[in-house]
Write an enzyme that holds these catalytic residues in place. Structure first.
Site, PDB file in Angstrom:
ATOM      1  N   SER A 127      49.834  76.350  45.528  1.00 62.27           N
ATOM      2  CA  SER A 127      50.920  77.326  45.424  1.00 62.27           C
ATOM      3  C   SER A 127      52.292  76.694  45.569  1.00 62.27           C
ATOM      4  O   SER A 127      53.231  77.047  44.859  1.00 62.27           O
ATOM      5  CB  SER A 127      50.747  78.419  46.478  1.00 62.27           C
ATOM      6  OG  SER A 127      49.533  79.111  46.294  1.00 62.27           O
ATOM      7  N   HIS A 180      55.216  78.734  49.479  1.00 62.26           N
ATOM      8  CA  HIS A 180      55.824  79.360  48.306  1.00 62.26           C
ATOM      9  C   HIS A 180      57.323  79.102  48.244  1.00 62.26           C
ATOM     10  O   HIS A 180      57.848  78.572  47.257  1.00 62.26           O
ATOM     11  CB  HIS A 180      55.566  80.870  48.322  1.00 62.26           C
ATOM     12  CG  HIS A 180      54.154  81.228  48.011  1.00 62.26           C
ATOM     13  ND1 HIS A 180      53.764  82.516  47.688  1.00 62.26           N
ATOM     14  CD2 HIS A 180      53.020  80.494  47.962  1.00 62.26           C
ATOM     15  CE1 HIS A 180      52.468  82.557  47.457  1.00 62.26           C
ATOM     16  NE2 HIS A 180      51.989  81.336  47.630  1.00 62.26           N
TER      17      HIS A 180
END
Length: 215
Positions: A127, A180
């Site tokens: 991610s 993220h």
């Protein structure tokens, strides 16, 4: 032809298969792992990171290895779909080496932030690296929008919509928001330096002069 995003997809899928093999190809019960994958013990065995292992155990290599591991089929599928969408386009425009640098730097930065700020989780996933590519797409749009005549409005609307969705996802429980957002910021900063299209201006004498050179 592009190859980096394909290589990364192959590596991530291969590592998921190897992780499942370590667990005799048995999925954890959904109540334990709703992402349809192996137990955390199997993930740790093949290279997942925790704060204790990285900072106290000094197993810094886990910050890299964890980028190729996923908690389940759903986790793997969403990241690989994003990698296909973002990585393929960026690589076509700017080449594999620049995309690879953004991918790994963003992933490692996301892993580092996770190791520092997340104490009790087993952290895995691409991610951070994928969000780095997403940040790089924003950087590409901001500084190269003049070269995208006819595409600006549609690309901006897609970027805004994707940003809203990804921010919402990042705020959900059990989602590693540090990876993220850390990956995204790293991708923006690197993209602003690496993803510069070569542009030209017309000189007064009619000749073409270089305005901005690609790094």
């Amino acid at each position: 032809s592009t190859w980096f995003w394909k290589l990364m997809m192959l590596a991530n899928v291969t590592m998921f298969v190897l992780t499942m093999r370590r667990n005799a190809y048995e999925f954890e019960p959904v109540r334990t792992n709703p992402l349809l994958g192996p137990p955390t013990t199997a993930l740790i065995d093949v290279g997942a990171q925790t704060q204790e292992l990285v900072l106290e155990g000094r197993q810094y290599w886990r910050m890299l290895s964890s980028m190729f591991l996923h908690a389940g089929l759903i986790h793997l599928g969403t990241n690989m779909a994003a990698l296909y969408s973002l990585g393929r386009e960026l690589e076509q425009r700017f080449g594999a080496l620049r995309v690879a640098l953004i991918y790994f730097a963003s992933g490692l930065w996301g892993s580092a932030l996770s190791a520092i700020f997340i104490a009790d989780w087993v952290c895995v996933g691409a991610s951070g690296a994928v969000f780095g590519l997403f940040g790089a797409v924003w950087a590409d749009f901001v500084q190269n929008c003049r070269a995208r005549k006819g595409e600006r409005v549609s690309m901006l609307s897609q970027l805004v919509a994707n940003t809203v969705v990804n921010v919402a996802i990042s705020l959900l429980p059990l989602i590693n928001a540090f990876a993220h957002f850390g990956g995204f910021v790293c991708g923006v900063l690197l993209g602003l330096n690496l993803l510069v299209l070569r542009r030209y201006r017309r000189n007064r004498d009619g000749t073409r002069g270089e305005e901005t050179g690609a790094l």
